[in-house]
Design an enzyme around this catalytic site. Structure first.
Site, PDB file in Angstrom:
ATOM      1  CG  HIS A  88      49.415  35.159   8.553  1.00 11.14           C
ATOM      2  ND1 HIS A  88      51.160  34.987   8.032  1.00 11.14           N
ATOM      3  CD2 HIS A  88      49.194  34.927   6.991  1.00 11.14           C
ATOM      4  CE1 HIS A  88      51.627  34.131   6.788  1.00 11.14           C
ATOM      5  NE2 HIS A  88      50.216  34.788   6.119  1.00 11.14           N
ATOM      6  CG  HIS A 146      55.630  27.867  12.588  1.00 11.27           C
ATOM      7  ND1 HIS A 146      55.359  27.532  11.536  1.00 11.27           N
ATOM      8  CD2 HIS A 146      55.998  29.120  11.780  1.00 11.27           C
ATOM      9  CE1 HIS A 146      55.062  28.026  10.491  1.00 11.27           C
ATOM     10  NE2 HIS A 146      56.149  28.978  10.490  1.00 11.27           N
ATOM     11  CG  ASP A 190      56.158  37.382  12.867  1.00 11.01           C
ATOM     12  OD1 ASP A 190      56.962  38.372  11.040  1.00 11.01           O
ATOM     13  OD2 ASP A 190      55.474  36.150  12.335  1.00 11.01           O
TER      14      ASP A 190
HETATM   15  N1  COA Z   1      52.545  31.547  23.414  1.00 12.02           N
HETATM   16  C1  COA Z   1      51.977  30.843  24.899  1.00 12.02           C
HETATM   17  N2  COA Z   1      51.549  29.755  24.270  1.00 12.02           N
HETATM   18  C2  COA Z   1      51.419  28.570  22.918  1.00 12.02           C
HETATM   19  C3  COA Z   1      51.974  30.034  21.918  1.00 12.02           C
HETATM   20  C4  COA Z   1      52.330  31.014  22.282  1.00 12.02           C
HETATM   21  N3  COA Z   1      52.886  31.730  21.571  1.00 12.02           N
HETATM   22  N4  COA Z   1      52.209  29.699  21.051  1.00 12.02           N
HETATM   23  C5  COA Z   1      51.592  28.028  21.006  1.00 12.02           C
HETATM   24  N5  COA Z   1      51.117  28.018  23.008  1.00 12.02           N
HETATM   25  C6  COA Z   1      50.540  27.565  23.594  1.00 12.02           C
HETATM   26  C7  COA Z   1      49.714  26.585  23.158  1.00 12.02           C
HETATM   27  O1  COA Z   1      47.883  27.134  23.104  1.00 12.02           O
HETATM   28  C8  COA Z   1      49.132  24.862  22.989  1.00 12.02           C
HETATM   29  O2  COA Z   1      49.280  25.154  24.882  1.00 12.02           O
HETATM   30  P1  COA Z   1      47.504  24.221  25.641  1.00 12.02           P
HETATM   31  O3  COA Z   1      48.588  22.779  24.904  1.00 12.02           O
HETATM   32  O4  COA Z   1      47.088  24.234  26.651  1.00 12.02           O
HETATM   33  O5  COA Z   1      46.297  24.391  24.406  1.00 12.02           O
HETATM   34  C9  COA Z   1      50.909  24.701  23.428  1.00 12.02           C
HETATM   35  O6  COA Z   1      51.706  25.762  23.350  1.00 12.02           O
HETATM   36  C10 COA Z   1      51.156  23.870  22.214  1.00 12.02           C
HETATM   37  O7  COA Z   1      50.570  24.698  21.000  1.00 12.02           O
HETATM   38  P2  COA Z   1      50.358  24.626  19.772  1.00 12.02           P
HETATM   39  O8  COA Z   1      49.587  23.237  18.999  1.00 12.02           O
HETATM   40  O9  COA Z   1      52.522  24.264  19.300  1.00 12.02           O
HETATM   41  O10 COA Z   1      50.806  25.605  18.626  1.00 12.02           O
HETATM   42  P3  COA Z   1      49.594  25.967  17.434  1.00 12.02           P
HETATM   43  O11 COA Z   1      49.864  24.565  16.456  1.00 12.02           O
HETATM   44  O12 COA Z   1      48.262  25.767  17.939  1.00 12.02           O
HETATM   45  O13 COA Z   1      49.603  27.383  17.506  1.00 12.02           O
HETATM   46  C11 COA Z   1      50.148  29.310  16.640  1.00 12.02           C
HETATM   47  C12 COA Z   1      50.274  27.718  16.328  1.00 12.02           C
HETATM   48  C13 COA Z   1      51.513  30.175  15.373  1.00 12.02           C
HETATM   49  C14 COA Z   1      48.754  30.008  15.644  1.00 12.02           C
HETATM   50  C15 COA Z   1      50.807  29.673  17.982  1.00 12.02           C
HETATM   51  O14 COA Z   1      52.042  29.299  18.403  1.00 12.02           O
HETATM   52  C16 COA Z   1      50.554  30.689  17.796  1.00 12.02           C
HETATM   53  O15 COA Z   1      49.415  31.918  18.150  1.00 12.02           O
HETATM   54  N6  COA Z   1      51.683  32.196  18.306  1.00 12.02           N
HETATM   55  C17 COA Z   1      51.626  33.517  18.318  1.00 12.02           C
HETATM   56  C18 COA Z   1      51.406  34.316  17.511  1.00 12.02           C
HETATM   57  C19 COA Z   1      52.696  34.131  16.051  1.00 12.02           C
HETATM   58  O16 COA Z   1      53.711  34.264  16.704  1.00 12.02           O
HETATM   59  N7  COA Z   1      52.549  33.975  15.175  1.00 12.02           N
HETATM   60  C20 COA Z   1      53.567  33.718  13.863  1.00 12.02           C
HETATM   61  C21 COA Z   1      54.090  32.821  13.439  1.00 12.02           C
HETATM   62  S1  COA Z   1      54.555  32.621  12.216  1.00 12.02           S
END
Ligand code: COA
Length: 389
Positions: A235, A274, A325
């Site tokens: 987050h 996101h 971020d």
């Molecule tokens: N780096 C690498 N891979 C990522 C990623 C990232 N930052 N964000 C998503 N992915 C991958 C997922 O693991 C997923 O892979 P899969 O299909 O092989 O399982 C794919 O991309 C699609 O993911 P998605 O469904 O769009 O993401 P989510 O909704 O499950 O997760 C977050 C969303 C924010 C939790 C995730 O993107 C994340 O952990 N980001 C980094 C932390 C961050 O920046 N947080 C601030 C949010 S405002």
């Protein structure tokens, strides 16, 4: 970069109603009380935005002037709070300092008309009760001072004066951090960042605030819950985690190689993706343009080109976009903010959003209590202690 994680719980579930903010029905765009984030970032100040989020309408000139004056008057910290901040270890995380400062302020200046369980009633003739909105303004005004008082005391044995006459939270924070008034450009860059971080619907920390508000608890407890939720790297902590990665690369080519390696190991690259937005984060382009502008005058301008290359690689390899971020990390760095204070900036801004949600949840007077899908053992016979080996 951490290991890839499981899918987000409750994603897509409508957990309540709000009139404060929306990310749009399709996860596109962002509005606060109907105004787009682009318009607010271009034309408003943080104080106008905070007022809007709290009251539902943009302030008149008179209301805005009075609001600014009110916040300036609330910046000084009570002596008991300063004494309590001094023994906190110098290597404590600033988010823990804010959470602790919020909690201690709650014991010194308790909310006197908590929605469901009034703690202390003002005696006849006493000043008006300190209600939720008053606590919100106090925290909005005091948070930068809480952090910087602790910071300067524990890092340089200096007891700073936390009240400045800076017109807004952005310049006030930079002034307390650097010991002088920031230039108008630096103050505006921070001001825009605060606007972008002000509010974001039912994100994890806001939802945590609403859950606590739903029990009828006091305002400080709600905000402490929000700070705790925001601290996590998935987050608010993502901006710090992103900076930790960005600054390891000496140039854009090294960044490309490093990110490709991380993706090959199925690691999460912080600051990308996101939970709600599917194609872009509308706040990212705004903060990116500020990061580019600030880099022009900075000795570590390569951090901007490193960030841009990581953005390009993530788009090409994963079709993922930067969230707020990611470019906030380099922008804050260029503003001279230590990395450990990135997430606290989020608190300085988001307190307005949290407050609006806490007050809205109180109006609803609803306990939030979902149901779990049980995956444990079926009922079984109790095993007496003597038979357990
Ligand atoms: N780096 C690498 N891979 C990522 C990623 C990232 N930052 N964000 C998503 N992915 C991958 C997922 O693991 C997923 O892979 P899969 O299909 O092989 O399982 C794919 O991309 C699609 O993911 P998605 O469904 O769009 O993401 P989510 O909704 O499950 O997760 C977050 C969303 C924010 C939790 C995730 O993107 C994340 O952990 N980001 C980094 C932390 C961050 O920046 N947080 C601030 C949010 S405002």
């Amino acid at each position: 970069m951490s290991e890839a994680k499981k899918k987000i719980a409750l994603s897509g579930v409508v957990a309540g109603e709000t009139a404060i903010c929306t990310v749009g029905k399709e996860g596109v765009g962002l509005t606060y009380r109907g105004y787009t984030i682009e318009d607010l970032a271009a034309h408003a100040t943080y104080e106008e935005t905070a007022w809007l989020v709290l009251h539902g309408e943009l302030p008149t000139r008179v209301q805005l002037d009075a609001f600014r004056e009110q916040l300036i008057a609330l910046r000084a910290l009570p002596p008991t709070l300063k004494q309590a901040l001094e023994p906190i270890p110098a290597d404590a995380h600033p988010m823990d300092v804010l959470r602790t400062g919020c909690s201690i302020l709650g014991t010194i200046e308790p909310e006197e008309s908590s929605a469901a369980a009034p703690a202390v009633k003002s005696p006849a003739g006493a000043p008006p009760a300190r209600d939720g909105l008053a606590v919100a303004l106090r925290l909005l005004a005091a948070f930068p001072g809480i952090l910087l008082y602790w910071h300067h005391f524990t890092h340089g044995r200096r007891r700073i004066e936390t009240a400045t006459n800076e017109p807004g939270v952005a310049a006030h924070f930079l002034h307390l951090l650097h010991g002088r008034s920031p230039s108008p450009e630096l103050a505006r860059a921070m001001d825009v960042s605060l606007i972008l971080y002000t509010e974001h619907e039912f994100n994890a920390s806001t939802f945590a605030c609403r859950v606590v508000a739903g029990t009828g608890s006091d305002f400080y407890s709600c905000v402490c819950a929000g700070i705790g939720a925001l601290r996590g790297p998935l987050h608010g902590g993502a901006n710090e985690a992103a900076m930790a990665v960005i600054e390891t690369y000496p140039n854009a080519d090294a960044a490309e190689a490093g990110v490709l390696e991380a993706l090959a190991k199925k690691q999460v690259v912080m600051g990308f993706g996101h939970p709600v937005y599917r194609s872009s984060d509308p706040r990212s382009d705004i903060v990116k343009s500020w990061s580019r502008k600030l880099a022009e005058h900075h000795a570590e301008a390569h951090l901007y080109s490193v960030s841009e290359r990581i953005e390009a690689v993530m788009k090409r390899e994963k079709n993922l976009f930067p969230n707020l971020d990611f470019f906030s990390a380099s922008a804050f760095h260029f503003l001279g903010v230590p990395t450990s204070m990135f997430t606290p900036i989020f608190v300085f801004a988001r307190i307005a959003g949290w407050a609006a949600h806490i007050l809205e949840q109180r109006e609803n007077r609803r306990l939030i209590r979902p149901t779990a899908e049980y995956t444990g053992p079926e009922p079984r016979a109790f095993v007496p202690r003597a038979q357990r080996g």
